[in-house]
Design a protein around this motif. Structure first.
Motif, PDB file in Angstrom:
ATOM      1  N   GLN A  25      85.131-155.821  10.655  1.00  0.00           N
ATOM      2  CA  GLN A  25      85.299-156.945   9.740  1.00  0.00           C
ATOM      3  C   GLN A  25      84.140-157.918   9.891  1.00  0.00           C
ATOM      4  O   GLN A  25      83.606-158.102  10.978  1.00  0.00           O
ATOM      5  N   VAL A  26      83.763-158.476   8.763  1.00  0.00           N
ATOM      6  CA  VAL A  26      82.713-159.498   8.736  1.00  0.00           C
ATOM      7  C   VAL A  26      83.307-160.777   8.159  1.00  0.00           C
ATOM      8  O   VAL A  26      84.028-160.738   7.162  1.00  0.00           O
ATOM      9  N   GLN A  27      83.021-161.884   8.785  1.00  0.00           N
ATOM     10  CA  GLN A  27      83.417-163.190   8.261  1.00  0.00           C
ATOM     11  C   GLN A  27      82.168-163.930   7.783  1.00  0.00           C
ATOM     12  O   GLN A  27      81.143-163.930   8.477  1.00  0.00           O
ATOM     13  N   LEU A  28      82.291-164.544   6.617  1.00  0.00           N
ATOM     14  CA  LEU A  28      81.186-165.294   6.027  1.00  0.00           C
ATOM     15  C   LEU A  28      81.625-166.743   5.852  1.00  0.00           C
ATOM     16  O   LEU A  28      82.677-167.004   5.263  1.00  0.00           O
ATOM     17  N   VAL A  29      80.817-167.657   6.336  1.00  0.00           N
ATOM     18  CA  VAL A  29      81.130-169.076   6.223  1.00  0.00           C
ATOM     19  C   VAL A  29      79.964-169.791   5.557  1.00  0.00           C
ATOM     20  O   VAL A  29      78.850-169.812   6.096  1.00  0.00           O
ATOM     21  N   GLY A  31      81.247-161.512  13.351  1.00  0.00           N
ATOM     22  CA  GLY A  31      82.118-160.348  13.469  1.00  0.00           C
ATOM     23  C   GLY A  31      81.282-159.081  13.608  1.00  0.00           C
ATOM     24  O   GLY A  31      80.306-159.049  14.345  1.00  0.00           O
ATOM     25  N   SER A  32      81.642-158.064  12.865  1.00  0.00           N
ATOM     26  CA  SER A  32      80.951-156.777  12.934  1.00  0.00           C
ATOM     27  C   SER A  32      79.719-156.795  12.029  1.00  0.00           C
ATOM     28  O   SER A  32      79.686-156.171  10.972  1.00  0.00           O
ATOM     29  N   THR A  33      78.694-157.529  12.489  1.00  0.00           N
ATOM     30  CA  THR A  33      77.522-157.752  11.637  1.00  0.00           C
ATOM     31  C   THR A  33      76.530-156.611  11.664  1.00  0.00           C
ATOM     32  O   THR A  33      75.643-156.547  10.803  1.00  0.00           O
ATOM     33  N   PHE A  34      76.682-155.711  12.644  1.00  0.00           N
ATOM     34  CA  PHE A  34      75.784-154.570  12.675  1.00  0.00           C
ATOM     35  C   PHE A  34      75.999-153.752  11.408  1.00  0.00           C
ATOM     36  O   PHE A  34      77.091-153.390  11.044  1.00  0.00           O
ATOM     37  N   GLY A  35      74.938-153.455  10.744  1.00  0.00           N
ATOM     38  CA  GLY A  35      75.049-152.645   9.539  1.00  0.00           C
ATOM     39  C   GLY A  35      75.134-153.433   8.252  1.00  0.00           C
ATOM     40  O   GLY A  35      75.268-152.842   7.174  1.00  0.00           O
ATOM     41  N   THR A  82      67.829-157.885   0.115  1.00  0.00           N
ATOM     42  CA  THR A  82      68.085-156.743   0.977  1.00  0.00           C
ATOM     43  C   THR A  82      67.709-157.073   2.423  1.00  0.00           C
ATOM     44  O   THR A  82      67.074-158.097   2.704  1.00  0.00           O
ATOM     45  N   SER A  83      68.071-156.191   3.320  1.00  0.00           N
ATOM     46  CA  SER A  83      67.720-156.400   4.718  1.00  0.00           C
ATOM     47  C   SER A  83      66.210-156.372   4.920  1.00  0.00           C
ATOM     48  O   SER A  83      65.693-156.978   5.870  1.00  0.00           O
ATOM     49  N   GLY A  84      65.506-155.729   4.020  1.00  0.00           N
ATOM     50  CA  GLY A  84      64.052-155.696   4.090  1.00  0.00           C
ATOM     51  C   GLY A  84      63.359-156.844   3.395  1.00  0.00           C
ATOM     52  O   GLY A  84      62.140-156.962   3.448  1.00  0.00           O
ATOM     53  N   GLY A  85      64.155-157.685   2.725  1.00  0.00           N
ATOM     54  CA  GLY A  85      63.583-158.876   2.104  1.00  0.00           C
ATOM     55  C   GLY A  85      63.323-158.783   0.611  1.00  0.00           C
ATOM     56  O   GLY A  85      62.828-159.744   0.012  1.00  0.00           O
ATOM     57  N   ASN A 105      71.846-163.551  11.270  1.00  0.00           N
ATOM     58  CA  ASN A 105      72.829-163.052  10.286  1.00  0.00           C
ATOM     59  C   ASN A 105      73.191-164.132   9.279  1.00  0.00           C
ATOM     60  O   ASN A 105      74.379-164.349   8.958  1.00  0.00           O
ATOM     61  N   THR A 106      72.177-164.803   8.787  1.00  0.00           N
ATOM     62  CA  THR A 106      72.378-165.929   7.888  1.00  0.00           C
ATOM     63  C   THR A 106      71.543-165.744   6.631  1.00  0.00           C
ATOM     64  O   THR A 106      70.393-165.306   6.704  1.00  0.00           O
ATOM     65  N   VAL A 107      72.138-166.100   5.515  1.00  0.00           N
ATOM     66  CA  VAL A 107      71.431-166.066   4.232  1.00  0.00           C
ATOM     67  C   VAL A 107      71.460-167.477   3.649  1.00  0.00           C
ATOM     68  O   VAL A 107      72.425-168.224   3.831  1.00  0.00           O
TER      69      VAL A 107
END
Length: 114
Positions: free
Chosen positions: A1-5, A26-30, A52-55, A76-78
């Motif tokens: 699970q991933v939590q976003l705040v 949380g489970s931010t891997f991936g 994307t993860s690559g920008g 792990n922040t956007v």
């Protein structure tokens, strides 16, 4: 699970700027692509911008040249920097990310007064 705040919403005059942040835990891997959507009263939720993860980025036509999305993979922040805000940008802004599942934040209100 991933939590976003999300954080950073508020009231701003037309022409002003705001910066929204969204931290994943949380489970931010991936976590792959992250982004922002918005929903105005009486309207469907719509894409604002994704990264994307690559920008690589993609923006809604309505925000191109005014909004800039970025991310810090280590945190792990956007983020989305919003400038030249218009009353039509008023909406609840939702953070989003995807692993094998879509995850959504709780939303943050952005109100632009004319």
């Amino acid at each position: 699970q991933v939590q976003l705040v999300e954080s950073g919403g508020g009231l701003v005059q037309a022409g002003g700027s705001l910066r929204l942040s969204c931290a994943a835990s949380g489970s931010t891997f991936g976590i792959g692509t992250m982004g922002w959507f918005r929903q105005a009263p009486g309207k469907q939720r719509e894409l604002v911008a994704i990264i994307t993860s690559g920008g690589s980025t993609n923006y809604a036509d309505s925000v191109k040249g005014r909004f800039t999305i970025s991310r810090d993979n280590a945190k792990n922040t956007v983020y989305v920097q919003m400038t030249s805000l218009k009353p039509e940008d008023t909406a609840v802004y939702y953070c989003w990310c995807v692993t094998s599942t879509n995850y959504w934040g709780q939303g943050t209100q952005v109100t632009v007064s004319s």
